[in-house]
Enzyme design. Structure first.
Site, PDB file in Angstrom:
ATOM      1  N   SER A   6      12.721   6.833   6.247  1.00 46.37           N
ATOM      2  CA  SER A   6      12.518   6.615   7.682  1.00 46.37           C
ATOM      3  C   SER A   6      13.031   5.235   8.081  1.00 46.37           C
ATOM      4  CB  SER A   6      11.019   6.729   7.977  1.00 46.37           C
ATOM      5  OG  SER A   6      10.770   6.468   9.326  1.00 46.37           O
TER       6      SER A   6
ATOM      7  N   GLU B 134       0.810  -1.205   0.000  1.00 43.58           N
ATOM      8  CA  GLU B 134       0.000   0.000   0.000  1.00 43.58           C
ATOM      9  C   GLU B 134       0.850   1.263   0.000  1.00 43.58           C
ATOM     10  OE1 GLU B 134      -2.019  -1.118   4.022  1.00 43.58           O
ATOM     11  OE2 GLU B 134      -2.104   1.047   3.920  1.00 43.58           O
TER      12      GLU B 134
ATOM     13  N   CYS C  90       7.260  -6.772   6.963  1.00 46.58           N
ATOM     14  CA  CYS C  90       8.433  -6.239   7.655  1.00 46.58           C
ATOM     15  C   CYS C  90       8.829  -7.239   8.736  1.00 46.58           C
ATOM     16  CB  CYS C  90       8.064  -4.900   8.294  1.00 46.58           C
ATOM     17  SG  CYS C  90       9.438  -4.073   9.131  1.00 46.58           S
TER      18      CYS C  90
ATOM     19  N   CYS D  81       3.640   8.495   0.025  1.00 46.95           N
ATOM     20  CA  CYS D  81       4.319   7.655   1.011  1.00 46.95           C
ATOM     21  C   CYS D  81       4.350   6.238   0.459  1.00 46.95           C
ATOM     22  CB  CYS D  81       3.541   7.708   2.327  1.00 46.95           C
ATOM     23  SG  CYS D  81       4.154   6.551   3.568  1.00 46.95           S
TER      24      CYS D  81
ATOM     25  N   CYS E 208       8.226  -4.048  15.450  1.00 48.93           N
ATOM     26  CA  CYS E 208       7.838  -2.970  16.371  1.00 48.93           C
ATOM     27  C   CYS E 208       6.434  -3.258  16.909  1.00 48.93           C
ATOM     28  CB  CYS E 208       7.872  -1.616  15.651  1.00 48.93           C
ATOM     29  SG  CYS E 208       9.512  -1.177  15.072  1.00 48.93           S
TER      30      CYS E 208
ATOM     31  N   LEU F 126      12.592   6.972  16.794  1.00 48.24           N
ATOM     32  CA  LEU F 126      13.233   6.851  18.103  1.00 48.24           C
ATOM     33  C   LEU F 126      12.268   6.240  19.125  1.00 48.24           C
ATOM     34  CD1 LEU F 126      15.866   7.488  19.633  1.00 48.24           C
ATOM     35  CD2 LEU F 126      14.941   9.758  20.122  1.00 48.24           C
TER      36      LEU F 126
ATOM     37  N   CYS G 172       3.085  -1.518  15.537  1.00 46.78           N
ATOM     38  CA  CYS G 172       2.957  -1.364  14.083  1.00 46.78           C
ATOM     39  C   CYS G 172       2.239  -2.541  13.436  1.00 46.78           C
ATOM     40  CB  CYS G 172       4.354  -1.212  13.475  1.00 46.78           C
ATOM     41  SG  CYS G 172       4.318  -0.986  11.697  1.00 46.78           S
TER      42      CYS G 172
ATOM     43  N   CYS H  31      -1.003   2.475   9.343  1.00 45.76           N
ATOM     44  CA  CYS H  31      -0.275   1.972   8.186  1.00 45.76           C
ATOM     45  C   CYS H  31      -0.308   0.447   8.175  1.00 45.76           C
ATOM     46  CB  CYS H  31       1.190   2.404   8.217  1.00 45.76           C
ATOM     47  SG  CYS H  31       1.540   3.766   9.288  1.00 45.76           S
TER      48      CYS H  31
ATOM     49  N   GLU I   4      11.120  -1.900   6.210  1.00 47.18           N
ATOM     50  CA  GLU I   4      12.257  -1.173   6.763  1.00 47.18           C
ATOM     51  C   GLU I   4      13.242  -0.928   5.619  1.00 47.18           C
ATOM     52  OE1 GLU I   4      13.363   0.529   9.368  1.00 47.18           O
ATOM     53  OE2 GLU I   4      15.204   0.668   8.213  1.00 47.18           O
TER      54      GLU I   4
HETATM   55  N1  SAH Z   1      10.494   0.963   9.106  1.00 39.21           N
HETATM   56  C1  SAH Z   1      10.616   2.367   9.016  1.00 39.21           C
HETATM   57  C2  SAH Z   1       9.559   3.044   8.170  1.00 39.21           C
HETATM   58  C3  SAH Z   1       8.134   2.572   8.289  1.00 39.21           C
HETATM   59  S1  SAH Z   1       7.203   3.045   9.677  1.00 39.21           S
HETATM   60  C4  SAH Z   1      10.689   2.979  10.414  1.00 39.21           C
HETATM   61  O1  SAH Z   1      10.605   2.242  11.384  1.00 39.21           O
HETATM   62  O2  SAH Z   1      10.886   4.173  10.531  1.00 39.21           O
HETATM   63  C5  SAH Z   1       6.969   4.790   9.594  1.00 39.21           C
HETATM   64  C6  SAH Z   1       6.783   5.424  10.959  1.00 39.21           C
HETATM   65  O3  SAH Z   1       5.489   5.124  11.517  1.00 39.21           O
HETATM   66  C7  SAH Z   1       7.782   4.932  11.993  1.00 39.21           C
HETATM   67  O4  SAH Z   1       8.216   6.009  12.781  1.00 39.21           O
HETATM   68  C8  SAH Z   1       6.960   3.957  12.806  1.00 39.21           C
HETATM   69  O5  SAH Z   1       7.535   3.718  14.035  1.00 39.21           O
HETATM   70  C9  SAH Z   1       5.623   4.684  12.848  1.00 39.21           C
HETATM   71  N2  SAH Z   1       4.464   3.849  13.191  1.00 39.21           N
HETATM   72  C10 SAH Z   1       4.202   2.582  12.841  1.00 39.21           C
HETATM   73  N3  SAH Z   1       3.021   2.174  13.338  1.00 39.21           N
HETATM   74  C11 SAH Z   1       2.520   3.215  14.010  1.00 39.21           C
HETATM   75  C12 SAH Z   1       1.335   3.425  14.767  1.00 39.21           C
HETATM   76  N4  SAH Z   1       0.438   2.458  14.916  1.00 39.21           N
HETATM   77  N5  SAH Z   1       1.151   4.637  15.319  1.00 39.21           N
HETATM   78  C13 SAH Z   1       2.069   5.638  15.171  1.00 39.21           C
HETATM   79  N6  SAH Z   1       3.192   5.498  14.484  1.00 39.21           N
HETATM   80  C14 SAH Z   1       3.438   4.296  13.910  1.00 39.21           C
END
Ligand code: SAH
Length: 358
Positions: free
Chosen positions: A198, A99, A119, A112, A123, A222, A126, A340, A167
């Site tokens: 990112s 997507e 992935c 985006c 995290c 972070l 996510c 996302c 990622e």
């Molecule tokens: N893997 C990369 C890019 C994809 S995620 C990364 O970790 O940066 C893009 C951003 O959205 C990241 O900062 C991630 O931590 C954040 N993110 C993912 N799921 C989220 C959620 N449910 N609420 C808020 N931020 C989220």
């Protein structure tokens, strides 16, 4: 030459102009033909060899047989009634889904994109990582998310953020080729300054990217200010410490002159206290950076909640008082499929899961 291949055939849209010229030379074709084809692919954004009308039928047919021509097929488009944001769900040639999001801002249109199918970073908040990683995206598959959206909207894309599923630093080589093609003056020629990548913080690849001296923005997810807290949210924190991350950010700035962005998703009762704000200030103050606070977008598979509005304001005010550059990222397209990765997940069949975690 180690070229991009799909089922043994070269993926022609992933080749740089130089690589394409070399290919054509080996086929006995004139090098300017490669230039013409590159323009059809990367500027005119045509969806097949057939449309390349200034190339002979024979050459088009030869290319059709020799190469793979990557185009993404939109299977679902959702448009927000609130702000015009659109989410696109695309099908790849092998059936996988990715997507992408199209956002309209006063300063231009932004896309985006996803960098992987799924992935493996794990995290905790996510949705994109819940089923693990299926595979990396090719440079052409990253590009075509932008191309297909440009064609569909009929509008120019001025900003690209690699912040969708995946990622990017876990798909480093393809990412780099994608960035080269995206910013190439013979292609869409998107300004590197308008591109953001990112990462959850894969230190060696952040340093490698720094040495490329590209003018893109690096955003670091972070989300926590101590290693203990970060480990609870992001498994990658078991591999790299915050101290190492900060050093890599300093190095990136040194090498490129580009200010780092820190993304910090505020999770109610987890990382949004006064103490967290103080620690974040201590980390950010010595660096030339910008902090993007993201009220966490709750996903149904986890029980994280958003910080209260008052708490978000307080957190921001504390940072601002210390002259830290800070913005709050307001969710766009609130009415079209939550966090996302959720649009894709809602289309996946059960059992579509692969490797998990690093
Ligand atoms: N893997 C990369 C890019 C994809 S995620 C990364 O970790 O940066 C893009 C951003 O959205 C990241 O900062 C991630 O931590 C954040 N993110 C993912 N799921 C989220 C959620 N449910 N609420 C808020 N931020 C989220």
């Amino acid at each position: 030459m180690d070229l991009y291949k799909v089922n043994g055939k070269i993926d022609i849209k992933s080749l740089s102009l130089e690589e394409l010229k070399q290919e054509f030379e080996e086929m006995g074709e004139k090098s300017f033909r490669a230039g013409q084809m590159y323009q059809w692919m990367h500027q005119k954004l045509v969806r097949s060899f057939e449309e390349m009308t200034n190339l002979s039928k024979e050459l088009r047919e030869k290319c059709r047989q020799t190469y793979v021509y990557t185009v993404l097929e939109p299977v679902r488009i959702q448009e927000s009634k609130l702000d015009g944001t659109r989410k696109y769900l695309f099908r790849l040639a092998d059936g996988h889904l990715v997507e992408s999001v199209w956002m309209k801002y006063k300063h231009g249109n932004s896309v985006c994109i996803s960098s992987q199918v799924g992935c493996r970073m794990g995290c905790k908040f996510c949705a994109s990582t819940l089923d693990g990683l299926a595979r990396n995206l090719l440079p052409s598959e990253m590009l075509d998310q932008i191309y297909a959206i440009s064609v569909h909207t009929g509008e120019r894309v001025s900003n690209v953020v690699v912040m969708g599923t995946g990622e990017p630093m876990d798909n480093y080589d393809n990412l780099l080729q994608f960035l080269r093609l995206l910013t190439d003056e013979s292609g869409l020629h998107i300004s590197a300054r308008n591109v953001t990548v990112s990462t959850c913080g894969i230190v060696p690849n952040m340093r490698k990217l720094a040495k490329e001296h590209l003018q893109i923005t690096l955003a670091l997810s972070l989300h926590a200010t101590t290693d203990e807290k970060r480990k609870k949210l992001m498994p990658i924190a078991n591999k790299y410490t915050i101290a190492e991350l900060m050093e890599a950010c300093r190095f990136y700035f040194e090498q490129t002159g580009r200010r780092i962005t820190f993304e910090y998703s505020l999770v109610g009762g987890v990382n949004d206290t006064k103490e967290d704000a103080e620690e974040l200030i201590a980390l950010a103050a010595p660096l030339n950076c910008h902090i993007n606070l993201i009220p966490v977008n709750p996903i149904k598979e986890r029980d994280f909640i958003q910080s209260e509005e008052k708490q978000i304001q307080r957190f921001r005010n504390r940072l601002e008082k210390e002259k830290i550059n800070v913005t709050i990222r307001r969710e766009m397209g609130r009415d079209i499929d939550g966090a996302c990765g959720q649009l894709r997940r809602s289309f996946m069949t059960p059992g579509e899961s692969r490797q998990q975690e690093v």
